[in-house]
Write a protein that holds these residues in place. Structure first.
Motif, short mmCIF file in Angstrom:
data_model
loop_
_atom_site.label_atom_id
_atom_site.label_comp_id
_atom_site.label_asym_id
_atom_site.label_seq_id
_atom_site.Cartn_x
_atom_site.Cartn_y
_atom_site.Cartn_z
N GLN A 98 3.42 4.14 9.34
CA GLN A 98 2.20 4.47 10.06
C GLN A 98 2.50 5.31 11.30
N LYS A 99 3.56 4.96 12.00
CA LYS A 99 3.91 5.69 13.22
C LYS A 99 4.34 7.11 12.91
N LEU A 100 5.17 7.29 11.87
CA LEU A 100 5.57 8.65 11.48
C LEU A 100 4.34 9.46 11.05
N ASN A 101 3.50 8.83 10.25
CA ASN A 101 2.29 9.51 9.77
C ASN A 101 1.38 9.90 10.92
N ALA A 102 1.18 8.97 11.86
CA ALA A 102 0.30 9.26 13.00
C ALA A 102 0.87 10.39 13.86
N ASN A 147 8.96 4.24 23.81
CA ASN A 147 8.00 5.12 23.12
C ASN A 147 7.62 4.55 21.76
N TRP A 148 8.63 4.06 21.03
CA TRP A 148 8.40 3.57 19.67
C TRP A 148 7.44 2.39 19.66
N CYS A 149 7.56 1.48 20.65
CA CYS A 149 6.69 0.30 20.68
C CYS A 149 5.52 0.46 21.64
N ARG A 150 5.36 1.66 22.22
CA ARG A 150 4.28 1.93 23.16
C ARG A 150 4.30 0.93 24.31
N ASN A 151 5.51 0.65 24.81
CA ASN A 151 5.74 -0.24 25.95
C ASN A 151 5.40 -1.70 25.66
N ALA A 152 5.21 -2.05 24.39
CA ALA A 152 4.98 -3.46 24.04
C ALA A 152 6.34 -4.14 23.85
N VAL A 153 7.07 -4.27 24.94
CA VAL A 153 8.48 -4.66 24.88
C VAL A 153 8.68 -6.17 24.78
N HIS A 154 7.60 -6.95 24.84
CA HIS A 154 7.75 -8.40 24.75
C HIS A 154 7.79 -8.89 23.31
N GLY A 155 7.70 -7.98 22.35
CA GLY A 155 7.81 -8.39 20.96
C GLY A 155 9.23 -8.84 20.64
N PRO A 213 3.57 13.95 19.82
CA PRO A 213 3.81 12.66 19.16
C PRO A 213 3.87 11.53 20.18
N LEU A 214 3.40 10.37 19.78
CA LEU A 214 3.44 9.19 20.66
C LEU A 214 4.71 8.38 20.46
N TYR A 215 5.16 8.25 19.23
CA TYR A 215 6.22 7.30 18.91
C TYR A 215 7.61 7.93 18.88
N LEU A 216 7.70 9.18 18.43
CA LEU A 216 8.98 9.88 18.39
C LEU A 216 8.83 11.25 19.05
N PRO A 217 8.55 11.29 20.34
CA PRO A 217 8.34 12.59 20.99
C PRO A 217 9.57 13.49 20.97
#
Length: 331
Positions: free
Chosen positions: A254-258, A202-210, A269-273
């Motif tokens: 930015q993620k907390l704010n969004a 959730n935190w990386c929006r499935n961008a797990v290759h970072g 919430p997208l990042y911390l549901p």
């Protein structure tokens, strides 16, 4: 394959663009491949056989018909061997690995491109990220990119499409890199032994290759728990700790704010549901106007976060500014 146009794969960091490009290059050079079609780098089922002589050469990093150009600073992370360049040619002192692809590397690519295939098949050039080319290097590549030698194919990628020179973009076929589905992202994270894979996904929006998909998550949780609700400290609040590196701190804020803004418009919430109630309460406390104003501040900093004059002080200042959004007034 006669009408192949250079591919420019683009998308957010962590979507696996490098993996996709290298896998496509391997499939194109595989001597057991039966298809005459150019492989689609966004096809996550794409595979080379892994057993033929070409695949073994690719795996060893010695295939003569594959050239991969990446910045020196990224080579180790990507598992590539690049000639050592840490010694200064004038003073002999150590220097930091370059984050750019130098013009000398492009000249070597151009020379290599005009040679014949060593194995009688294709020649594949992978340039990543394409935005790491300074203007002189980009200009040196233009002619070869526009009129490649027969059987030469270019695979390129970027996380910053807006930074690519228009002359380069116009010569490429743009392909967006799709985001992983959650099931696939969870599988990858579990294979890596990541604790709480769903939270990280959730935190990386499935961008797990970072390189660090959960970057800033623990710090963001501590910060969230330390924010006062209606003037009262939360009972489970503990030490926040020093902010992470500035780019990670800015992204976390930015993620907390969004997420707080989303709750104020009836969205999840997208990042911390899992923290939806707390985010909603704090979002109401700060108010939409203050949250939007701070968001604009973060956007300004996100563009320069990788090279600030005082990174630590800047991260501390932004964190303090974020905390002040939640000052409670009984009036």
């Amino acid at each position: 394959m006669d009408d192949f146009q250079p591919i420019l794969l683009h998308g957010a960091a962590g979507l696996g663009i490098w993996n996709a490009l290298f896998t496509a290059a391997s499939a194109m050079l595989c001597e057991q491949a039966s298809s005459a079609e150019i492989p689609d780098p966004t096809d996550r089922n794409l595979r080379a056989c892994g057993e033929c002589a070409a695949c073994r050469l690719v795996r060893a990093g010695t295939h003569p018909d594959l050239m991969a150009l990446v910045p020196e600073a990224m080579a180790s992370e990507l598992g590539l061997n690049i000639a050592e360049g840490a010694e200064s040619s004038t003073s002999g002192e150590k220097r930091s690995p370059s984050k750019d692809i130098p013009i000398d590397a492009i000249r070597q690519l151009v020379d290599w491109a005009h040679g014949t295939s060593h194995r009688g098949g294709l020649k594949v050039a992978v340039v990543y990220p394409l935005d790491a080319l300074a203007p002189p290097a980009a200009n040196a590549l233009l002619k070869t990119l526009e009129e490649p030698a027969p059987s030469l194919y270019f695979l390129t990628g970027t996380h910053h499409l807006d930074r690519i020179l228009p002359t380069l973009r116009s010569r490429c076929r743009l392909k967006p890199m799709p985001r992983l589905g959650q099931n696939e992202a969870l599988r990858i994270l579990r294979e890596r032994g990541v604790a709480d894979p769903k939270d990280v996904a959730n935190w990386c929006r499935n961008a797990v290759h970072g390189a660090d998909p959960d970057g800033g998550l623990a710090w963001a949780r501590h910060l969230l728990s330390a924010l006062p609700i209606q003037g009262k400290t939360q009972g489970h609040a503990g030490p926040i700790g020093a902010p992470p590196a500035l780019p990670i701190a800015v992204a976390a804020l930015q993620k907390l704010n969004a997420d707080m803004l989303r709750t104020q418009f009836g969205q999840q919430p997208l990042y911390l549901p899992t923290e939806a109630p707390t985010l909603a309460t704090l979002g109401r406390q700060a108010g939409v106007v203050r949250l939007q104003s701070f968001w604009r501040r973060l956007v300004e900093y996100s563009g320069t976060a990788h090279f600030p004059l005082h990174a630590g002080l800047t991260a501390d200042a932004l964190t303090l500014e974020f905390k002040q959004l939640f000052r409670w007034s009984a009036h």
